[in-house]
Design a protein around this motif. Structure first.
Motif, PDB file in Angstrom:
ATOM      1  N   VAL A   1       7.871 -10.044  -4.060  1.00  0.00           N
ATOM      2  CA  VAL A   1       8.712 -11.278  -3.129  1.00  0.00           C
ATOM      3  C   VAL A   1       7.341 -11.954  -4.179  1.00  0.00           C
ATOM      4  O   VAL A   1       7.309 -12.422  -3.677  1.00  0.00           O
TER       5      VAL A   1
ATOM      6  N   SER B   1      12.296  -7.659  -4.336  1.00  0.00           N
ATOM      7  CA  SER B   1      13.159  -7.537  -3.675  1.00  0.00           C
ATOM      8  C   SER B   1      13.885  -8.212  -2.533  1.00  0.00           C
ATOM      9  O   SER B   1      15.063  -8.643  -2.313  1.00  0.00           O
ATOM     10  N   GLN B   2      12.954  -9.507  -2.462  1.00  0.00           N
ATOM     11  CA  GLN B   2      13.341 -10.865  -1.772  1.00  0.00           C
ATOM     12  C   GLN B   2      12.925 -12.202  -2.790  1.00  0.00           C
ATOM     13  O   GLN B   2      11.893 -12.540  -3.872  1.00  0.00           O
TER      14      GLN B   2
ATOM     15  N   SER C   1      13.118 -16.340  -2.764  1.00  0.00           N
ATOM     16  CA  SER C   1      13.146 -16.918  -1.520  1.00  0.00           C
ATOM     17  C   SER C   1      12.827 -18.504  -2.335  1.00  0.00           C
ATOM     18  O   SER C   1      11.255 -18.664  -3.032  1.00  0.00           O
TER      19      SER C   1
ATOM     20  N   THR D   1      16.904  -9.538   0.089  1.00  0.00           N
ATOM     21  CA  THR D   1      16.733 -10.915   0.715  1.00  0.00           C
ATOM     22  C   THR D   1      16.779 -11.842   0.072  1.00  0.00           C
ATOM     23  O   THR D   1      15.938 -12.389  -0.792  1.00  0.00           O
TER      24      THR D   1
ATOM     25  N   GLU E   1      16.375 -16.366   0.370  1.00  0.00           N
ATOM     26  CA  GLU E   1      16.044 -16.797   1.638  1.00  0.00           C
ATOM     27  C   GLU E   1      15.652 -18.463   1.187  1.00  0.00           C
ATOM     28  O   GLU E   1      15.295 -18.822  -0.311  1.00  0.00           O
TER      29      GLU E   1
ATOM     30  N   ASN F   1      19.393  -9.261   4.270  1.00  0.00           N
ATOM     31  CA  ASN F   1      19.074 -10.272   4.583  1.00  0.00           C
ATOM     32  C   ASN F   1      19.990 -11.889   3.790  1.00  0.00           C
ATOM     33  O   ASN F   1      19.200 -12.332   2.947  1.00  0.00           O
TER      34      ASN F   1
END
Length: 780
Positions: free
Chosen positions: A167, A198-199, A201, A432, A434, A460
Motif C-alpha cells: 500500500v 496493489s493499492q 491512496s 485499488t 482511493e 476497488n
C-alpha cells in the motif's frame, strides 16, 4: 560504562549475568552466530539488551528456543514511539509494526536514531534493515521521501520495498519541481510497474497540482511512455531492459514464422526488408529519443481500421483497451509501418510541432496532460458519445495544456513529440485506488475516466469528497467502458461527497445499470444539491432505464435527508437477487406505511439478505416493523443505530423485543447504539440469555446509550446469574460499550468490566462524558 550497562543500572544493581550480557551485546558483530546457539534461559536474558537490528535477526533463534520477542518489541514501541497506535488490540506482530513505523520515521526525519542506543549500530543501515518489513508507506508534503528512496545510495532499499510494499499512500502533497517529479516517476515505476504495490491512496489535497496528480494516476494505471524519465542514474531501467531483450528475441522469431497481418502502405517493401537492428533504429527515430522498455508489450491503438493484428494479453497488468477495439500489440523493436503515425492522433498535434520544433521527450507535463486529451471515441466506444460529453469535449485541450488546438496542429502530419496513451507503454497496474478529499476538476475527471476505461486490473475504487457534482457522469462513462472488457475485475465502488448531484436512488440505478458486475456499492452524501434536477445535457434520467440483473452483494446508501421511497428502491432490489447486506442511513420515511412496504419488498426480492442496518432513521413510531425484523429467520445481523427506538415506547415494547430475540435462533448480532437505553433497559436486556432462551446472539452493541457504572455492574451480575443457571454455557462472546458514562464512578466501572471480561470480550474506551455533554450543550 556502556549504554546497556547504564540502562540496567538504572533499574537494578548489576549482576554477573547482566555484566556478561552487556559485554556480549557490545560484541554482537563478532559473536552473533555463537549467541544464536545459546540455551533458551540465557538467550531470554540477552534479547532485551540487543539493538533493534540484532533483535530482528534473532527471531529465528528465539523461535527455536521457544521464546517470543513480542513483549520486547512492544516495550520498544512504548519507549521509542511514545504513542498508542490506533487499533492496538488488533496488532498481531509488534516486530512488523515497530520496524514499519521506524522506517517511515527515519525516512521523513521524524526519528533521530542517535537518541536511543537500541536504534544505533554502525554496522547497519536503519532504512535498509527495516525495509523488508514495510508493507505500507505514506509519502507527504514535498515528497522528500521519494527523493531519498531514489537516491543512488538507497538502491537496495528500493529493491526491498519493491518486494514488500503493498500500500502506497500520499498525504498533504504540495507542488514540486520537475526534478522531484522525476524521482517520483522512478519510484512509482519500480514499486508499481516492477513491484508489488496493489493499492494507491491519496488524502487531503484540496488544491492538487494537476501535473503531479495526473502523473500518479497514470502510473498507477500502468501507463508510461518511452524516454529517459525512467532512467536510473543515466542508464535505462534494468528490469525493463532485460524484459525487452527477451521480448525482442521472441518477436524476431515470430516475424520469421508468421509475418504481419496488416496491410502495408507505399513503403511496405522497404520496411519488410529491414533487419531487426534497422527496425530498432528506425523506431527509435520515430520516438524522438531513447526509450525505456516496458514490462509488458506496448500496445498502440490504431486509428486506421485497416490494421488488424492479433491481440496479446498483457500479464500482470491491464490490456490497453477493450476487446471491441482494434489493437496492435507487437513489441516496439519491429518492422514499422505508416499506420503507427496516426497513433498519436492528427487532431492533437502540438503547437510546437506546427512551429517546427519537437517536444522534449522527457517533459512530464506534456505527457500527463495528453492523457486527458485522448480521443474518447477510441477508448469509450466509437458508436456514440457518453453522458453529457460529446466528442469535442473529450479531444479539446484545457487552457493549461501544452497543446492549444491551433489550426496548425491539426493540419500537421507525422508523429508529434507528445506521447499519448495510445503510444504509451503498458505496465503492471494497481488493483485499488482511493482518493480522499482530493478536488477533481473536469479536466482531471476526463483524465481519470480515460484511464478507467482500460484499467482491467482495478477491483476497488473509492472517491470521497472530491467535489464531483456533474462530473460523476464522466467517471461512470469510463467505468462503463471498463465493464465491457472481458477481463474486467472491477467489483467495489464507494462514492461519498458533500453534495449530491442527483437523488441518491437515481444515482444508484445509474451505477448498477452501467456496472452490473459490482459486488459492493456505497453511495453517501451529506447535503442535497441546491440546484434541483440539474443534470448534464444528453443524460436521460436513469429512473427510466431498466436495471439488468446484478451481482450486488453489499449496498450502502446514506441519504442527504431524502425521503426513502420504496417504489424507487424496488427495481434495485429486484435486480439484486444476491444481496446479502443492506445499509440505509439518514433517510426519512414519508409515511407510516413506507417501512412496512420495504419489509415486504425485502422478503420477496432478497432471499439471501443476512445483514440489515438502519442509521439515523426515526423508527419511534414503527414498533411493529421493528419486531417483524427481529423475528426474521433469515437475518443474522440487525443494526438500529440512533433510531430513537425507545423515544415514545412503553416497558411492554422492550419486553416484546427481549422475547422476540429469545425465540430467534438465527440472529447472531444485535447493534443498538445511540438509542438511550439507560441503566434499566440495559439490565433488562440480560434476560435475552435466560435459561428458557433459544437465542444464538453472540454480539451486542450498546454504545452511546447513557449507561452508568452502577447499571453496567447490575447487568453483569444478572448475566452471571443466567450463566450459572445454564451450566456456564451461553453463546454471548462480544460486548461493545463505546461512549457511555463509565467515567462517573471509575471504581465501580472497573469492577463491572473486570467481571464482564471473564464472561465475554469487552470493547470500550476512556470517554470523557462531561466534555461530551459540554460539546452537546454548545451546539444546542
Amino acid at each position: 560504562r556502556s549504554v546497556p550497562e547504564a540502562a540496567m543500572a538504572a533499574e537494578r544493581p548489576l549482576t554477573l549475568f547482566a555484566l556478561s550480557a552487556a559485554a556480549v551485546s557490545r560484541s554482537m558483530a563478532a559473536l552473533e552466530r555463537d549467541v544464536w546457539a545459546l540455551p533458551g534461559p540465557l538467550l531470554r536474558g540477552l534479547l532485551p539488551l540487543l539493538t533493534v537490528f540484532h533483535l530482528e535477526r534473532a527471531e529465528d533463534a528465539a523461535r527455536r528456543a521457544g521464546l517470543s520477542t513480542q513483549p520486547i518489541w512492544r516495550k520498544l514501541w512504548d519507549d521509542v514511539m511514545k504513542t498508542r497506535p490506533p487499533n492496538s488490540e488488533s496488532i498481531t506482530c509488534w516486530r512488523k509494526k515497530f520496524l514499519e513505523t521506524f522506517f517511515s520515521n527515519v525516512l521523513h526525519g521524524v526519528l533521530d536514531v542517535s537518541s536511543d542506543w537500541r536504534l544505533n549500530d554502525r554496522h547497519f543501515s536503519p532504512l535498509l534493515h527495516s525495509s523488508p518489513h514495510v508493507s505500507q508507506l505514506t509519502l507527504c508534503n514535498m515528497l522528500q521521501g521519494a527523493v531519498e528512496l531514489t537516491a543512488e545510495h538507497n538502491h537496495k532499499v528500493l529493491e526491498n520495498l519493491a518486494g514488500s510494499l503493498q500500500v502506497l499512500k500520499f498525504q498533504h502533497l504540495l507542488s514540486c519541481n520537475q526534478s522531484i517529479r522525476r524521482s517520483l516517476a522512478l519510484l512509482l515505476h519500480r514499486l508499481i510497474h516492477h513491484g508489488s504495490v496493489s493499492q494507491v491512496s491519496m488524502y487531503s489535497w484540496p488544491v492538487p497540482d494537476p501535473v503531479l496528480l495526473v502523473l500518479i494516476l497514470t502510473m498507477s494505471a500502468g501507463f508510461w511512455r518511452p524516454g529517459n524519465a525512467l532512467a536510473y542514474h543515466g542508464s535505462p531501467c534494468g528490469l525493463c531492459r532485460e524484459e525487452d531483450q527477451a521480448q525482442s528475441q521472441e518477436s524476431a522469431q515470430e516475424r520469421t514464422e508468421r509475418g504481419c497481418n496488416a496491410e502495408w502502405e507505399g513503403s511496405n517493401g522497404e520496411n519488410q526488408k529491414r533487419s531487426p537492428e534497422e527496425a530498432d533504429a528506425h523506431m527509435n527515430s520515430l520516438l524522438s529519443g531513447p526509450r525505456s522498455p516496458p514490462l509488458q508489450n506496448p500496445a498502440f491503438e490504431e486509428t486506421s481500421s485497416e490494421v488488424r493484428c492479433d491481440h496479446t494479453r498483457i500479464q500482470g497488468g491491464s490490456p490497453p483497451h477493450s476487446s471491441s477495439e482494434r489493437l496492435s500489440c507487437h513489441p516496439i523493436p519491429q518492422k514499422t509501418c505508416r499506420q503507427l503515425k496516426p497513433a498519436v492522433g492528427r487532431k492533437r498535434r502540438c503547437l510546437r510541432w506546427s512551429r517546427g520544433h519537437c517536444a522534449d521527450p522527457e517533459d512530464l507535463y506534456d505527457f500527463v496532460f495528453t492523457v486527458a486529451r485522448e480521443d474518447n471515441s477510441g477508448l469509450l466506444g466509437k458508436t456514440r458519445t457518453t453522458e453529457g460529453e460529446n466528442a469535442e469535449n473529450w479531444t479539446n485541450s484545457s487552457p493549461g495544456s501544452p497543446c492549444t488546438g491551433h489550426s496548425g496542429c491539426k493540419k500537421r502530419r507525422g508523429p508529434a513529440g507528445i506521447f499519448s496513451l495510445k503510444a504509451a507503454h503498458r505496465f503492471r497496474s494497481v488493483s485499488t485506488l482511493e482518493l480522499f478529499s482530493i478536488s477533481l476538476t473536469g479536466e482531471t475527471c476526463r483524465t481519470l475516466s480515460n484511464l478507467l476505461s482500460s484499467w482491467v486490473s482495478l477491483e476497488n475504487l473509492v472517491l470521497s469528497y472530491n467535489g464531483l457534482d456533474a462530473n460523476i457522469s464522466c467517471i461512470l462513462s469510463g467505468l462503463r467502458a471498463l465493464s465491457r472488457h472481458p477481463e474486467c475485475r472491477f467489483r467495489v465502488l464507494r462514492v461519498s461527497d458533500m453534495f449530491s448531484h442527483m437523488p441518491c436512488m437515481e444515482l444508484v440505478r445509474c451505477i448498477l445499470s452501467a456496472l452490473p458486475q459490482l459486488h459492493t456499492l456505497s453511495v453517501s452524501f451529506d447535503l442535497k444539491n441546491q440546484l434541483e434536477g440539474s443534470r448534464p445535457e444528453g443524460n436521460p434520467s436513469c429512473s427510466e432505464a431498466e436495471i439488468p440483473e446484478s451481482c450486488l452483494e453489499v449496498l450502502e446508501i446514506r441519504f442527504p435527508r431524502e425521503p426513502l421511497h420504496t417504489a424507487f428502491l424496488l427495481p434495485v432490489l429486484k435486480a439484486s437477487k444476491s444481496l446479502q447486506q443492506l445499509s440505509l442511513d439518514s433517510a426519512t420515511l414519508p409515511c407510516p406505511q413506507e417501512l412496512g412496504l420495504l419489509l415486504e419488498v425485502l422478503r420477496e426480492c432478497t432471499p439471501n439478505l443476512k445483514k440489515l442496518s438502519f442509521h439515523d432513521v426515526n423508527l419511534a413510531e414503527h414498533q411493529k416493523e421493528v419486531l417483524l425484523l427481529l423475528q426474521d429467520p433469515g437475518l443474522q445481523e440487525i443494526t438500529f443505530s440512533f433510531c430513537r427506538l425507545f423515544e415514545s415506547s412503553t416497558a411492554e415494547f422492550l419486553l416484546e423485543i427481549i422475547n422476540t430475540v429469545k425465540r430467534n435462533s438465527s440472529l447472531k448480532s444485535l447493534k443498538l447504539p445511540g438509542n438511550r437505553l439507560g441503566n434499566d433497559r440495559l439490565v433488562a436486556l440480560a434476560d435475552i440469555f435466560s435459561e428458557d432462551s433459544s437465542s444464538s446472539l453472540c454480539q451486542l452493541d450498546v454504545s452511546s446509550n447513557c449507561i452508568k457504572p452502577d447499571g453496567l455492574l447490575e447487568f453483569t451480575k444478572k448475566l452471571e446469574g443466567h450463566i450459572q443457571q445454564r451450566g456456564g454455557q451461553i453463546p454471548f462472546t462480544h460486548l461493545r460499550l463505546f461512549q457511555n458514562w463509565l467515567d462517573q464512578d471509575a471504581e465501580t466501572a472497573q469492577e463491572a468490566l473486570r467481571r464482564l471480561k471473564a464472561v465475554c470480550s469487552v470493547v470500550n474506551d476512556s470517554w470523557d462524558s462531561s466534555q461530551a455533554f459540554a460539546d452537546y450543550i454548545s451546539v444546542m
